[in-house]
Design a protein around this motif. Sequence first.
Motif, PDB file in Angstrom:
ATOM      1  N   ALA A   1       1.011  -1.140  -0.192  1.00  0.00           N
ATOM      2  CA  ALA A   1       0.095   0.017   0.010  1.00  0.00           C
ATOM      3  C   ALA A   1       0.784   1.176  -0.007  1.00  0.00           C
ATOM      4  O   ALA A   1       0.641   2.391  -0.661  1.00  0.00           O
ATOM      5  N   ARG A   2       1.825   1.331   0.629  1.00  0.00           N
ATOM      6  CA  ARG A   2       2.633   2.555   0.888  1.00  0.00           C
ATOM      7  C   ARG A   2       3.427   2.865  -0.580  1.00  0.00           C
ATOM      8  O   ARG A   2       3.655   3.908  -0.796  1.00  0.00           O
ATOM      9  N   ALA A   3       3.755   1.703  -1.346  1.00  0.00           N
ATOM     10  CA  ALA A   3       4.505   1.709  -2.588  1.00  0.00           C
ATOM     11  C   ALA A   3       3.505   2.576  -3.647  1.00  0.00           C
ATOM     12  O   ALA A   3       3.946   3.221  -4.419  1.00  0.00           O
ATOM     13  N   SER A   4       2.138   2.719  -3.124  1.00  0.00           N
ATOM     14  CA  SER A   4       1.516   3.347  -4.232  1.00  0.00           C
ATOM     15  C   SER A   4       1.515   4.810  -4.070  1.00  0.00           C
ATOM     16  O   SER A   4       0.833   5.663  -4.986  1.00  0.00           O
TER      17      SER A   4
ATOM     18  N   LEU B   1      -4.385  12.621  -4.210  1.00  0.00           N
ATOM     19  CA  LEU B   1      -5.322  13.967  -3.964  1.00  0.00           C
ATOM     20  C   LEU B   1      -6.135  13.827  -2.960  1.00  0.00           C
ATOM     21  O   LEU B   1      -6.358  14.881  -2.249  1.00  0.00           O
ATOM     22  N   TRP B   2      -6.947  12.676  -2.653  1.00  0.00           N
ATOM     23  CA  TRP B   2      -7.969  12.846  -1.786  1.00  0.00           C
ATOM     24  C   TRP B   2      -7.591  11.744  -0.513  1.00  0.00           C
ATOM     25  O   TRP B   2      -8.437  11.399   0.336  1.00  0.00           O
ATOM     26  N   GLY B   3      -6.330  11.283  -0.632  1.00  0.00           N
ATOM     27  CA  GLY B   3      -6.026  10.195   0.372  1.00  0.00           C
ATOM     28  C   GLY B   3      -6.558   9.097   0.499  1.00  0.00           C
ATOM     29  O   GLY B   3      -6.275   8.321   1.672  1.00  0.00           O
ATOM     30  N   LYS B   4      -6.803   8.640  -0.774  1.00  0.00           N
ATOM     31  CA  LYS B   4      -7.173   6.996  -0.854  1.00  0.00           C
ATOM     32  C   LYS B   4      -6.303   6.300  -0.410  1.00  0.00           C
ATOM     33  O   LYS B   4      -6.451   4.859   0.293  1.00  0.00           O
ATOM     34  N   VAL B   5      -5.123   6.675  -1.108  1.00  0.00           N
ATOM     35  CA  VAL B   5      -3.808   5.630  -0.906  1.00  0.00           C
ATOM     36  C   VAL B   5      -3.330   5.873   0.737  1.00  0.00           C
ATOM     37  O   VAL B   5      -3.211   4.653   1.281  1.00  0.00           O
ATOM     38  N   ARG B   6      -3.542   6.939   1.437  1.00  0.00           N
ATOM     39  CA  ARG B   6      -3.029   7.209   2.552  1.00  0.00           C
ATOM     40  C   ARG B   6      -3.828   6.429   3.776  1.00  0.00           C
ATOM     41  O   ARG B   6      -3.837   5.985   4.617  1.00  0.00           O
ATOM     42  N   ARG B   7      -5.256   6.397   3.247  1.00  0.00           N
ATOM     43  CA  ARG B   7      -6.222   5.899   4.050  1.00  0.00           C
ATOM     44  C   ARG B   7      -6.117   4.270   4.053  1.00  0.00           C
ATOM     45  O   ARG B   7      -6.173   3.476   5.016  1.00  0.00           O
ATOM     46  N   THR B   8      -5.692   3.964   2.833  1.00  0.00           N
ATOM     47  CA  THR B   8      -5.287   2.440   2.707  1.00  0.00           C
ATOM     48  C   THR B   8      -4.349   1.765   3.579  1.00  0.00           C
ATOM     49  O   THR B   8      -4.135   1.003   4.058  1.00  0.00           O
ATOM     50  N   ILE B   9      -3.173   3.117   3.432  1.00  0.00           N
ATOM     51  CA  ILE B   9      -2.023   2.469   4.477  1.00  0.00           C
ATOM     52  C   ILE B   9      -2.445   2.486   5.758  1.00  0.00           C
ATOM     53  O   ILE B   9      -1.817   1.663   6.540  1.00  0.00           O
TER      54      ILE B   9
ATOM     55  N   GLY C   1      -3.605 -10.178  30.847  1.00  0.00           N
ATOM     56  CA  GLY C   1      -2.516  -9.823  29.705  1.00  0.00           C
ATOM     57  C   GLY C   1      -1.260 -10.622  29.894  1.00  0.00           C
ATOM     58  O   GLY C   1      -0.445 -10.465  29.078  1.00  0.00           O
ATOM     59  N   GLY C   2      -0.995 -11.237  31.082  1.00  0.00           N
ATOM     60  CA  GLY C   2       0.338 -11.902  31.260  1.00  0.00           C
ATOM     61  C   GLY C   2       1.678 -10.861  31.149  1.00  0.00           C
ATOM     62  O   GLY C   2       2.626 -11.296  30.745  1.00  0.00           O
ATOM     63  N   GLY C   3       1.208  -9.716  31.674  1.00  0.00           N
ATOM     64  CA  GLY C   3       2.433  -8.704  31.395  1.00  0.00           C
ATOM     65  C   GLY C   3       2.566  -8.206  30.045  1.00  0.00           C
ATOM     66  O   GLY C   3       3.455  -7.169  29.854  1.00  0.00           O
ATOM     67  N   TRP C   4       1.592  -8.293  29.069  1.00  0.00           N
ATOM     68  CA  TRP C   4       1.806  -8.057  27.742  1.00  0.00           C
ATOM     69  C   TRP C   4       1.163  -6.385  27.839  1.00  0.00           C
ATOM     70  O   TRP C   4       0.495  -6.092  28.644  1.00  0.00           O
ATOM     71  N   SER C   5       1.540  -5.525  26.848  1.00  0.00           N
ATOM     72  CA  SER C   5       1.333  -4.161  26.724  1.00  0.00           C
ATOM     73  C   SER C   5       0.893  -3.554  25.561  1.00  0.00           C
ATOM     74  O   SER C   5       1.829  -3.974  24.525  1.00  0.00           O
ATOM     75  N   ALA C   6      -0.087  -3.014  25.206  1.00  0.00           N
ATOM     76  CA  ALA C   6      -0.307  -2.326  23.736  1.00  0.00           C
ATOM     77  C   ALA C   6       0.742  -1.717  23.310  1.00  0.00           C
ATOM     78  O   ALA C   6       0.892  -1.328  22.055  1.00  0.00           O
ATOM     79  N   GLY C   7       1.644  -1.083  24.130  1.00  0.00           N
ATOM     80  CA  GLY C   7       2.879  -0.130  23.906  1.00  0.00           C
ATOM     81  C   GLY C   7       3.933  -1.122  23.197  1.00  0.00           C
ATOM     82  O   GLY C   7       4.702  -0.425  22.409  1.00  0.00           O
ATOM     83  N   GLN C   8       3.727  -2.536  23.016  1.00  0.00           N
ATOM     84  CA  GLN C   8       4.625  -3.271  22.547  1.00  0.00           C
ATOM     85  C   GLN C   8       4.271  -3.312  20.889  1.00  0.00           C
ATOM     86  O   GLN C   8       5.075  -3.714  20.163  1.00  0.00           O
ATOM     87  N   LEU C   9       3.248  -2.776  20.363  1.00  0.00           N
ATOM     88  CA  LEU C   9       2.823  -2.812  19.159  1.00  0.00           C
ATOM     89  C   LEU C   9       3.792  -1.935  18.287  1.00  0.00           C
ATOM     90  O   LEU C   9       4.030  -0.872  18.489  1.00  0.00           O
ATOM     91  N   SER C  10       4.204  -2.391  17.342  1.00  0.00           N
ATOM     92  CA  SER C  10       4.861  -1.642  16.359  1.00  0.00           C
ATOM     93  C   SER C  10       4.296  -0.700  15.425  1.00  0.00           C
ATOM     94  O   SER C  10       3.003  -0.768  15.538  1.00  0.00           O
ATOM     95  N   ASP C  11       4.797   0.148  14.735  1.00  0.00           N
ATOM     96  CA  ASP C  11       4.183   1.043  13.871  1.00  0.00           C
ATOM     97  C   ASP C  11       4.130   0.695  12.582  1.00  0.00           C
ATOM     98  O   ASP C  11       3.757   1.504  11.699  1.00  0.00           O
ATOM     99  N   SER C  12       4.585  -0.815  12.351  1.00  0.00           N
ATOM    100  CA  SER C  12       4.286  -1.629  11.150  1.00  0.00           C
ATOM    101  C   SER C  12       5.597  -0.891   9.873  1.00  0.00           C
ATOM    102  O   SER C  12       5.309  -0.912   8.904  1.00  0.00           O
ATOM    103  N   LYS C  13       6.415  -0.072  10.353  1.00  0.00           N
ATOM    104  CA  LYS C  13       7.337   0.547   9.243  1.00  0.00           C
ATOM    105  C   LYS C  13       8.114  -0.497   8.830  1.00  0.00           C
ATOM    106  O   LYS C  13       9.173  -0.106   7.851  1.00  0.00           O
TER     107      LYS C  13
END
Length: 481
Positions: free
Chosen positions: A96-99, A145-153, A463-475
């Motif tokens: 998606a980002r390549a678009s 122009l209208w953010g379709k690709v960015r919304r898809t990303i 949660g067993g010690g897990w935290s949502a802060g561990q989620l990556s930004d998918s970059k």
Amino acid sequence: MKTHHTALAASLAMLLSGCMVGPDYHRPQVPVPAQYKELPGWSQAAPAAEAPKGDWWTGFNDPLLNQLEPQVSVSNQTVRQAYANYQQALAEVKVARASLFPTIGLEGSGSKQRSAHSSTSLNANLSPISTSGSVEGNISWAPDLWGKVRRTIEENKATAQASEATLANATLSEQVALATAVIELRITDANTDLLQKTVDAYTESLRVVENQGTAGTAAPSDVIAARTQLENAKASLIALGIARANYAHAIAVLVGKNPEELDIPTGTTLPTLPDIPVGVPSTLLQRRPDIAVAERQMAAQNAAVGVAVAAYYPSVSLSAADGFSQSPLAGLLHLANHIWSLGANVDETVFDFGARHGEVAAAKAAYEGSVANYRGTVLTAFQNVEDDLSGLRILAQQAEVVDDAAKNATEGARIALNEYQAGTVDYTTVATAQATQLSTAQSALSVKQQRLVDTVSLIGDIGGGWSAGQLSDSKSSGSAR
């Protein structure tokens, strides 16, 4: 040509800063209680710094758990499947980002041909062989122009984060399943030890009754009753072998092994009950991976609304080409053979008889469904923790009573056998007392088992010690396993 390149670069910079249609994401509010209803009756919460982190299973002080739990995240096949799904989702983000950027290509061609001159003669003269060729670089781009690709990303990134949280949830679920299976196996071993001691005690009782029968002071029915009681205990002891084998097989599969690959020695030491600081309900929204899955799916559906709205607006595509073309081929790269082109295309749907409106409505409905799913997941999470806390509170009270009952039943069986030997009671009293002793001891084991299982469940449910802060930004795509 330099002027054209400058204009194209300026257009690129301007168009990249275009607007994004559709709603921006804001996490919906959910009602969160100030504290758990059952918490005051269970135990005082420990400081948050002592919350289970990472290797939560070490609190049970069980060598088998410490050995096998780390293997779940590496070898468990359910976890490996979730990891593969996560990697696929990360790849979709890259696609998606390549678009956002132009597509650049290079094309070359060459040909050699010969054609005949017009002639009525059968021996027509043939023209010389001619050659031609071209080399051309091209670039095409559809500005967002209208953010379709960015919304898809945005949608794909949220989906990837949901997949990452799904991976964490699968890992935690399998770790909880392994801990539960190990506890069940340990309880089975303890029950086996109890039944073996019971068989030994019943064997001794049978010897006493047989001696009494030989001396003529016991009825034959007493001997038969004692022998029947012993045989039933032996049968129960043998039957425990099935349960132990099943638990051992389940443990092997949970760590990604064939059942015959894992040999677990018998042990009678039970895991210890760790102290589990629960914290306040608001922390649960960040600590449970299944809640993170639902929240990220909600964000993805919100972005999908923007993708659908973008279909109302025209799409623009730009193209450019630059290169050389020459026939004959010699001297292809001379300036005189230079060619270039610029082009633009605008596409807009005027009438679609409600198709785009339907797509937007469907996307909004899907988002509302994801909101309901998120809120339902949060409510279920609160229920899970409350169930665990109430179970542990009640089981702690029951453990005190049943432990006392087990001690009394043991003493009662001893007294009954002594009184039988003294001739003051019949063997029915002894058999009843011994059956009560076994039943009460097994009940005490069952309560210990349930307390351990509920503790494991509580760790999983917070949660067993897990935290949502561990989620990556998918970059990045992450490292392969």
